[in-house]
Design an enzyme around this catalytic site. Structure first.
Site, PDB file in Angstrom:
ATOM      1  N   GLU A 116       0.822  -1.219   0.000  1.00 35.25           N
ATOM      2  CA  GLU A 116       0.000   0.000   0.000  1.00 35.25           C
ATOM      3  C   GLU A 116       0.856   1.268   0.000  1.00 35.25           C
ATOM      4  O   GLU A 116       0.355   2.355   0.289  1.00 35.25           O
ATOM      5  CB  GLU A 116      -0.959   0.016   1.206  1.00 35.25           C
ATOM      6  CG  GLU A 116      -1.877  -1.181   1.343  1.00 35.25           C
ATOM      7  CD  GLU A 116      -2.879  -1.353   0.193  1.00 35.25           C
ATOM      8  OE1 GLU A 116      -2.878  -0.529  -0.743  1.00 35.25           O
ATOM      9  OE2 GLU A 116      -3.641  -2.325   0.243  1.00 35.25           O
ATOM     10  N   HIS A 139      -2.768   2.229   8.353  1.00 31.93           N
ATOM     11  CA  HIS A 139      -3.878   1.457   7.764  1.00 31.93           C
ATOM     12  C   HIS A 139      -4.086   0.198   8.579  1.00 31.93           C
ATOM     13  O   HIS A 139      -3.114  -0.452   8.981  1.00 31.93           O
ATOM     14  CB  HIS A 139      -3.534   1.100   6.310  1.00 31.93           C
ATOM     15  CG  HIS A 139      -4.414   0.053   5.720  1.00 31.93           C
ATOM     16  ND1 HIS A 139      -5.780   0.211   5.583  1.00 31.93           N
ATOM     17  CD2 HIS A 139      -4.141  -1.195   5.236  1.00 31.93           C
ATOM     18  CE1 HIS A 139      -6.292  -0.878   5.031  1.00 31.93           C
ATOM     19  NE2 HIS A 139      -5.319  -1.748   4.809  1.00 31.93           N
ATOM     20  N   HIS A 141      -7.342  -3.095   9.627  1.00 30.78           N
ATOM     21  CA  HIS A 141      -8.617  -3.735   9.306  1.00 30.78           C
ATOM     22  C   HIS A 141      -9.500  -3.762  10.549  1.00 30.78           C
ATOM     23  O   HIS A 141      -9.902  -4.843  10.999  1.00 30.78           O
ATOM     24  CB  HIS A 141      -8.367  -5.142   8.764  1.00 30.78           C
ATOM     25  CG  HIS A 141      -7.475  -5.180   7.559  1.00 30.78           C
ATOM     26  ND1 HIS A 141      -6.877  -6.341   7.103  1.00 30.78           N
ATOM     27  CD2 HIS A 141      -7.093  -4.202   6.697  1.00 30.78           C
ATOM     28  CE1 HIS A 141      -6.165  -6.069   6.019  1.00 30.78           C
ATOM     29  NE2 HIS A 141      -6.267  -4.768   5.760  1.00 30.78           N
ATOM     30  N   GLU A 169     -17.610  11.938  22.445  1.00 24.59           N
ATOM     31  CA  GLU A 169     -16.200  12.220  22.135  1.00 24.59           C
ATOM     32  C   GLU A 169     -15.914  12.339  20.637  1.00 24.59           C
ATOM     33  O   GLU A 169     -14.919  12.956  20.249  1.00 24.59           O
ATOM     34  CB  GLU A 169     -15.313  11.106  22.701  1.00 24.59           C
ATOM     35  CG  GLU A 169     -15.009  11.244  24.170  1.00 24.59           C
ATOM     36  CD  GLU A 169     -14.189  12.483  24.478  1.00 24.59           C
ATOM     37  OE1 GLU A 169     -13.042  12.552  24.016  1.00 24.59           O
ATOM     38  OE2 GLU A 169     -14.700  13.380  25.161  1.00 24.59           O
ATOM     39  N   HIS A 210     -12.944  -3.428   3.677  1.00 29.93           N
ATOM     40  CA  HIS A 210     -11.499  -3.633   3.795  1.00 29.93           C
ATOM     41  C   HIS A 210     -10.932  -3.065   5.108  1.00 29.93           C
ATOM     42  O   HIS A 210     -10.440  -3.819   5.941  1.00 29.93           O
ATOM     43  CB  HIS A 210     -10.773  -3.018   2.587  1.00 29.93           C
ATOM     44  CG  HIS A 210      -9.306  -3.267   2.573  1.00 29.93           C
ATOM     45  ND1 HIS A 210      -8.597  -3.571   1.442  1.00 29.93           N
ATOM     46  CD2 HIS A 210      -8.384  -3.265   3.570  1.00 29.93           C
ATOM     47  CE1 HIS A 210      -7.329  -3.766   1.741  1.00 29.93           C
ATOM     48  NE2 HIS A 210      -7.178  -3.569   3.040  1.00 29.93           N
TER      49      HIS A 210
HETATM   50  P1  13P Z   1       0.919  -5.479   3.051  1.00 33.31           P
HETATM   51  O1  13P Z   1       1.271  -6.778   3.725  1.00 33.31           O
HETATM   52  O2  13P Z   1       1.490  -5.343   1.685  1.00 33.31           O
HETATM   53  O3  13P Z   1       1.259  -4.291   3.954  1.00 33.31           O
HETATM   54  O4  13P Z   1      -0.649  -5.453   2.839  1.00 33.31           O
HETATM   55  C1  13P Z   1      -1.531  -5.594   3.903  1.00 33.31           C
HETATM   56  C2  13P Z   1      -2.814  -4.909   3.692  1.00 33.31           C
HETATM   57  O5  13P Z   1      -3.495  -4.570   4.639  1.00 33.31           O
HETATM   58  C3  13P Z   1      -3.267  -4.617   2.305  1.00 33.31           C
HETATM   59  O6  13P Z   1      -4.292  -3.686   2.286  1.00 33.31           O
HETATM   60 ZN    ZN Z   2      -5.460  -3.717   4.161  1.00 34.68          ZN
END
Ligand code: 13P
Ligand code: ZN
Length: 273
Positions: A116, A139, A141, A169, A210
């Site tokens: 990413e 980033h 999940h 908050e 995602h």
């Molecule tokens: P990477 O292992 O390349 O960082 O990817 C993980 C991910 O969350 C892809 O969106």
């Molecule tokens: Zn991801």
């Protein structure tokens, strides 16, 4: 030279990835972090004129030429970073032409930065243009935010308003709201450009089905934004299917914003009465 594994920026990345793994937001290799460092900070630990190797990129990051980042590796597990930072993290510097990066330390098993990286670098560029103190793109999940993208309208105003209403908050922490992208293929320039376009105005961008991107001046700020959104999304997932007896009104959200001196994103609240 001091041992780079003792550097605060390496220790902080280790602690942050371990914490995020423990929260269940970074299964397997899920998630990635990039953190822009000051050259003087890095020079205490590394000879920045002796890169280990060069890694080509297929997008233009010339705006970041010479900038140094510590970045999680692609395919690497957040849970493993703390015990093995030299294989799971890398310290990279963007080359002068913006088309490759010099590896200064890390990725010792031949690894590379996160897939990413386009979304991270393009987001850094846009955030730095609006906030010179910006340093971190994160980033992950986070479970409830992702769940919410299946059952909630993806319109960014509606998505933000629902989160704001979940706990007081939220208006304090992200009065600027949150943007949402529809499902897209990850790990390429297109989603990178779409994310960065949103980052011109937002510090937080959700990727439907995602995860989330959060930004900030340091790791804590980016994490704190994501943590607050995830908490609100968790509350939403707990109550969305139940009869709602009362909630926070727009007028009450104005009261919170005023009390903390915050300006809610224009047009996201109904006008004051
Ligand atoms: P990477 O292992 O390349 O960082 O990817 C993980 C991910 O969350 C892809 O969106
Ligand atoms: Zn991801």
């Amino acid at each position: 030279m001091k041992d780079v594994k003792t550097a605060p920026f390496v220790r902080d990345m280790c602690k942050m990835t371990a914490n995020m793994y423990r929260l269940g937001w970074d299964e397997r290799n899920g998630g990635n972090i990039s953190f822009m460092l000051e050259e003087d900070q890095v020079k205490e630990y590394l000879d920045i004129d002796r890169p280990v190797r060069n890694i080509p990129m297929d997008f233009d990051a010339s705006f970041l030429a010479g900038k140094i980042f510590i970045v999680t590796g692609t395919g690497k597990y957040f849970k493993n970073v703390i015990d093995d930072p030299e294989n799971n993290l890398g310290i990279i510097r963007v080359a002068q032409d913006g088309k490759s990066i010099d590896l200064l330390w890390g990725y010792e098993d031949g690894g590379r930065p996160t897939s990413e990286l386009p979304a991270h670098f393009m987001s850094h560029i846009e955030r730095l243009k609006v906030d010179p103190d910006h340093r971190v793109v994160m980033h992950c999940h986070c479970t409830n935010v992702v769940a919410m993208t299946f059952i909630h309208d993806l319109d960014e105003r509606e998505f933000t308003r629902t989160l704001w209403r979940m706990c007081t908050e939220c208006m304090v922490v992200f009065p600027d709201g949150i943007s949402v992208l529809p499902w897209m293929l990850c790990g390429n320039d297109e989603i990178g450009r779409a994310t960065a376009e949103k980052m011109k105005e937002f510090r937080l961008v959700v990727w439907a089905a995602h995860g989330i991107f959060g930004t900030g001046k340091d790791l804590d700020e980016a994490f704190g934004l994501i943590e607050t959104v995830e908490k609100a999304a968790e509350l939403y997932m707990k109550i969305a299917h139940l009869p709602i007896k009362q909630s926070i009104t727009d007028q009450q959200l104005w009261i919170v914003a005023d009390a903390f001196g915050n300006t809610p994103r224009e047009g996201f609240l109904e006008p004051r009465q």
